[in-house]
Design a protein around this motif. Structure first.
Motif, PDB file in Angstrom:
ATOM      1  N   GLU A 192       0.827  -1.204   0.000  1.00 17.69           N
ATOM      2  CA  GLU A 192       0.000   0.000   0.000  1.00 17.69           C
ATOM      3  C   GLU A 192       0.867   1.262   0.000  1.00 17.69           C
ATOM      4  O   GLU A 192       0.602   2.206  -0.748  1.00 17.69           O
ATOM      5  CB  GLU A 192      -0.933  -0.002   1.212  1.00 17.69           C
ATOM      6  N   GLN A 193       1.906   1.275   0.820  1.00 18.91           N
ATOM      7  CA  GLN A 193       2.775   2.458   0.897  1.00 18.91           C
ATOM      8  C   GLN A 193       3.477   2.716  -0.432  1.00 18.91           C
ATOM      9  O   GLN A 193       3.585   3.852  -0.884  1.00 18.91           O
ATOM     10  CB  GLN A 193       3.805   2.306   2.023  1.00 18.91           C
ATOM     11  N   HIS A 194       3.952   1.658  -1.088  1.00 16.48           N
ATOM     12  CA  HIS A 194       4.589   1.825  -2.403  1.00 16.48           C
ATOM     13  C   HIS A 194       3.578   2.311  -3.445  1.00 16.48           C
ATOM     14  O   HIS A 194       3.928   3.086  -4.333  1.00 16.48           O
ATOM     15  CB  HIS A 194       5.234   0.518  -2.860  1.00 16.48           C
ATOM     16  N   LEU A 195       2.328   1.869  -3.329  1.00 19.59           N
ATOM     17  CA  LEU A 195       1.280   2.354  -4.222  1.00 19.59           C
ATOM     18  C   LEU A 195       1.048   3.845  -4.009  1.00 19.59           C
ATOM     19  O   LEU A 195       1.004   4.615  -4.969  1.00 19.59           O
ATOM     20  CB  LEU A 195      -0.031   1.578  -3.991  1.00 19.59           C
ATOM     21  N   VAL A 196       0.927   4.247  -2.762  1.00 16.48           N
ATOM     22  CA  VAL A 196       0.712   5.657  -2.429  1.00 16.48           C
ATOM     23  C   VAL A 196       1.878   6.515  -2.914  1.00 16.48           C
ATOM     24  O   VAL A 196       1.682   7.630  -3.418  1.00 16.48           O
ATOM     25  CB  VAL A 196       0.491   5.826  -0.901  1.00 16.48           C
ATOM     26  N   ASN A 197       3.089   5.993  -2.802  1.00 19.91           N
ATOM     27  CA  ASN A 197       4.288   6.743  -3.213  1.00 19.91           C
ATOM     28  C   ASN A 197       4.507   6.739  -4.727  1.00 19.91           C
ATOM     29  O   ASN A 197       5.469   7.332  -5.216  1.00 19.91           O
ATOM     30  CB  ASN A 197       5.533   6.167  -2.526  1.00 19.91           C
ATOM     31  N   GLY A 198       3.665   6.036  -5.479  1.00 18.52           N
ATOM     32  CA  GLY A 198       3.775   6.016  -6.931  1.00 18.52           C
ATOM     33  C   GLY A 198       4.943   5.202  -7.462  1.00 18.52           C
ATOM     34  O   GLY A 198       5.439   5.479  -8.553  1.00 18.52           O
ATOM     35  N   ILE A 225      -4.105  -2.747  -6.559  1.00 18.35           N
ATOM     36  CA  ILE A 225      -5.198  -2.103  -5.817  1.00 18.35           C
ATOM     37  C   ILE A 225      -6.452  -2.975  -5.875  1.00 18.35           C
ATOM     38  O   ILE A 225      -7.128  -3.190  -4.861  1.00 18.35           O
ATOM     39  CB  ILE A 225      -5.473  -0.685  -6.371  1.00 18.35           C
ATOM     40  N   TRP A 236      -8.955  -3.024   2.807  1.00 22.61           N
ATOM     41  CA  TRP A 236      -9.479  -1.739   3.295  1.00 22.61           C
ATOM     42  C   TRP A 236     -10.862  -1.893   3.909  1.00 22.61           C
ATOM     43  O   TRP A 236     -11.569  -0.920   4.117  1.00 22.61           O
ATOM     44  CB  TRP A 236      -9.536  -0.719   2.161  1.00 22.61           C
TER      45      TRP A 236
END
Length: 186
Positions: free
Chosen positions: A136-142, A153, A162
């Motif tokens: 999730e964090q890597h997704l948020v960071n692009g 996702i 989620w």
């Protein structure tokens, strides 16, 4: 038609994506994430699914899944031959050379403890088994490639990561197809 012509002409291509999942001894679910080779022309060093690759003209979804599964992760075709499709996603976005529009045929593979993906063709620098919060964090960071991000996702949502977020499910419904509707290519 040559795949490089699809974007400038705004044509729709097809690809297979494989999420690699593993349940740990304590019940925690983790995801295998690939890091693309630093020598790739497109998106070097970006994060990817366990495997993702284009479906060639005249190639079935199943054959593409088995070919790419072996090349990118060393998954034997026998592990993939009866794997059910879990999602059909439409990825569409403008790109410098036109329009990227691609149907993503998504599959989830549960790997057993001790099964470690091994790239065969040099396209993937490494595979890392990550807790879902790290994914999730890597997704948020692009840090993921765009199509791989959409696929990851969708997987996290299907896993209930989620919770039952109605807004998220409504958003994903706009990019999801109906799994299994394209069975002619399988």
């Amino acid at each position: 038609m040559e795949r490089a012509a699809f974007r400038p002409l705004g044509l729709t291509s097809r690809a297979v994506h494989l999420n690699g999942l593993q349940r740990m001894a304590d019940g925690e679910i983790r995801m295998w994430v690939g890091r693309r080779s630093p020598f790739k022309d497109v998106a070097p060093n970006r994060l990817d699914n366990l495997m993702g690759g284009g479906i060639a003209a005249g190639e079935s979804i199943q054959i593409a899944l088995e070919r790419e599964g072996w090349e990118e992760a060393g998954i034997p075709p026998t592990r993939l031959e009866l794997l059910p499709q879990t999602a059909l996603l439409l990825a569409e976005r403008p790109v410098p050379r036109g329009l990227h529009r691609e149907w993503l045929y998504v599959f989830d593979l549960w790997l057993k403890e001790g099964e470690i993906p091994q790239n065969q063709d040099g396209e993937v620098a490494e595979h890392v088994l990550m807790p879902l919060a790290e994914v999730e964090q890597h997704l948020v960071n692009g840090q993921f490639m765009s199509d791989a991000a959409l696929t990851a996702i969708d997987c996290l949502a299907r896993l209930g990561y989620w919770g039952d977020d109605a807004a998220l499910h409504a958003l994903l419904a706009g990019v999801r197809g109906v799994p299994g509707t394209d069975t002619a290519g399988r």
